[in-house]
Design a protein around this motif. Structure first.
Motif, PDB file in Angstrom:
ATOM      1  N   ILE A  25       0.843  -1.192   0.000  1.00 48.95           N
ATOM      2  CA  ILE A  25       0.000   0.000   0.000  1.00 48.95           C
ATOM      3  C   ILE A  25       0.877   1.240   0.000  1.00 48.95           C
ATOM      4  N   LYS A  26       0.632   2.123  -0.937  1.00 47.01           N
ATOM      5  CA  LYS A  26       1.314   3.424  -0.952  1.00 47.01           C
ATOM      6  C   LYS A  26       0.293   4.485  -0.535  1.00 47.01           C
ATOM      7  N   LYS A  27       0.632   5.222   0.513  1.00 49.27           N
ATOM      8  CA  LYS A  27      -0.287   6.231   1.033  1.00 49.27           C
ATOM      9  C   LYS A  27       0.216   7.631   0.693  1.00 49.27           C
ATOM     10  N   LEU A  28      -0.709   8.461   0.265  1.00 48.19           N
ATOM     11  CA  LEU A  28      -0.459   9.889   0.093  1.00 48.19           C
ATOM     12  C   LEU A  28      -1.509  10.601   0.919  1.00 48.19           C
ATOM     13  N   SER A  29      -1.092  11.297   1.967  1.00 48.76           N
ATOM     14  CA  SER A  29      -2.067  11.910   2.868  1.00 48.76           C
ATOM     15  C   SER A  29      -2.015  13.428   2.780  1.00 48.76           C
ATOM     16  N   GLY A  30      -3.148  14.033   3.115  1.00 49.73           N
ATOM     17  CA  GLY A  30      -3.244  15.491   3.086  1.00 49.73           C
ATOM     18  C   GLY A  30      -4.511  15.940   2.401  1.00 49.73           C
ATOM     19  N   ASP A  31      -4.466  17.096   1.753  1.00 47.02           N
ATOM     20  CA  ASP A  31      -5.601  17.634   0.990  1.00 47.02           C
ATOM     21  C   ASP A  31      -5.237  17.642  -0.487  1.00 47.02           C
ATOM     22  N   PHE A  32      -6.164  17.186  -1.322  1.00 44.98           N
ATOM     23  CA  PHE A  32      -5.872  17.022  -2.749  1.00 44.98           C
ATOM     24  C   PHE A  32      -6.988  17.615  -3.614  1.00 44.98           C
ATOM     25  N   TYR A  33      -6.595  18.103  -4.767  1.00 46.69           N
ATOM     26  CA  TYR A  33      -7.534  18.371  -5.853  1.00 46.69           C
ATOM     27  C   TYR A  33      -7.443  17.158  -6.782  1.00 46.69           C
ATOM     28  N   LEU A  34      -8.471  16.332  -6.759  1.00 50.04           N
ATOM     29  CA  LEU A  34      -8.411  15.064  -7.488  1.00 50.04           C
ATOM     30  C   LEU A  34      -8.212  15.281  -8.985  1.00 50.04           C
ATOM     31  N   LYS A  35      -8.902  16.269  -9.517  1.00 46.00           N
ATOM     32  CA  LYS A  35      -8.805  16.523 -10.956  1.00 46.00           C
ATOM     33  C   LYS A  35      -7.354  16.835 -11.349  1.00 46.00           C
ATOM     34  N   LYS A  36      -6.714  17.672 -10.565  1.00 47.47           N
ATOM     35  CA  LYS A  36      -5.317  18.024 -10.831  1.00 47.47           C
ATOM     36  C   LYS A  36      -4.415  16.810 -10.654  1.00 47.47           C
ATOM     37  N   PHE A  37      -4.683  16.016  -9.624  1.00 45.41           N
ATOM     38  CA  PHE A  37      -3.866  14.826  -9.353  1.00 45.41           C
ATOM     39  C   PHE A  37      -3.947  13.835 -10.510  1.00 45.41           C
TER      40      PHE A  37
END
Length: 328
Positions: A25-37
């Protein structure tokens, strides 16, 4: 392998998979703009078999989330899993995800139930449409044997709640498990204004919002249980449409001048069965109105005041009575 976009709050929710299943499992935590990601960052991470998204980690609005997921599906083969703890099937974002055929959505709140849902999402088939439909059938206990039942909603004049009634009926029908469409079968152009204000999802020639399909320009689909036609005010040009629908609803206010308009409307459709929906005032006034129309060929109902376009509950008993011949 699983890639997980997580809020700080839910970062450990998939950890049991590493311990029990040996999953990477690779985790990326925080706040994201999904469209940009999806557009800028996902390309280097596309080798993951599963892409899990915690809705609490996203800063996008609902339309942007749907657009981002649609774009992801077009570009990558990873299975999308949405973590939406505590939300319900009828919530707007969940309905829209299911409509986009994103069935691997986790909505449980209890830890064991969340784990069970995660394992189901990771199974060979994953969650399917049937998983959601079975839940709806169990909750609603209704069977819809009819297709394309046409419901005409017309007003004796303008501003008597015709569009509000049509919208609320559509919400009611969807809420009890039916597939339903609304058609703006008048020239008001209000649907576009409503769609813009509430940010309906635009799909080709129609809109979708909270599970209901909304069609402008007198268009309608042919694969639903109920088609609601908002005729606006009843007049010579749409009386034939009103008469030819399976269920006919005539909306009226309860003011003296509106009652006069109701008498005139009744005379134009006196050879068919229909329902009249009056605005409820008081028991005394309601009795007086019912007495005035007791010789009419109609079923009289008194609506509770509903300022919302999306209130399926407040007059549900009346709507249920109106459609009783087309529901099991």
């Amino acid at each position: 392998m699983l890639l997980y976009l997580s809020s700080n709050e839910n970062i450990g929710i998939f950890d049991f998979l590493s311990k029990e299943k040996g999953m990477v499992i690779k985790k990326l935590s925080g706040d994201f703009y999904l469209k940009k990601f999806v557009i800028h960052d996902m390309r280097s991470l596309s080798h993951y078999s599963y892409f899990a998204i915690d809705l609490k980690a996203l800063k996008d609005n609902e339309n942007e989330i749907i657009e981002a997921i649609t774009a992801f599906k077009a570009m990558y083969d990873s299975r999308i899993i949405i973590f939406a703890e505590g939300l319900k099937r009828e919530d707007e974002i969940i309905s829209r995800l299911i409509e986009e055929k994103i069935y691997n959505v986790i909505i449980s709140k209890e830890i064991q139930e969340i784990k069970d849902e995660i394992l189901k999402c990771l199974s060979h088939i994953g969650k399917t449409e049937e998983d959601w439909n079975l839940k709806e059938t169990h909750e609603n206990q209704y069977i819809f044997n009819h297709k394309n039942v046409k419901i005409a909603v017309a007003g004796v004049s303008s501003r008597v709640g015709t569009t509000t009634t049509a919208f609320n009926m559509a919400r009611f029908l969807f809420n009890i498990g039916a597939k339903v469409s609304y058609t703006e079968a008048n020239d008001s152009g209000h649907l576009k204004e409503i769609a813009d204000y509430y940010e309906f999802l635009k799909i080709e020639n129609y809109y979708r919002y909270k599970g209901v399909e909304y069609y402008p320009n007198k268009q309608f689909p042919n694969d639903v249980n109920y088609q609601i036609f908002d005729l606006g005010s009843l007049y010579k040009g749409n009386i034939a449409i009103f008469k030819n629908c399976d269920i006919k609803v005539l909306c009226s206010g309860s003011k003296p001048y509106e009652l006069i308009e109701t008498y005139e409307a009744i005379n134009s459709v006196k050879d068919v069965n229909y329902n009249i929906l009056f605005t409820s005032i008081s028991n005394e006034e309601n009795f007086k109105i019912r007495k005035s129309f007791e010789n009419s060929k109609d079923n009289i109902h008194f609506l509770k005041y509903s300022p919302s376009l999306f209130d399926e509950k407040i007059n549900e008993d009346i709507y249920k009575e109106i459609i009783k011949d087309f529901i099991a």
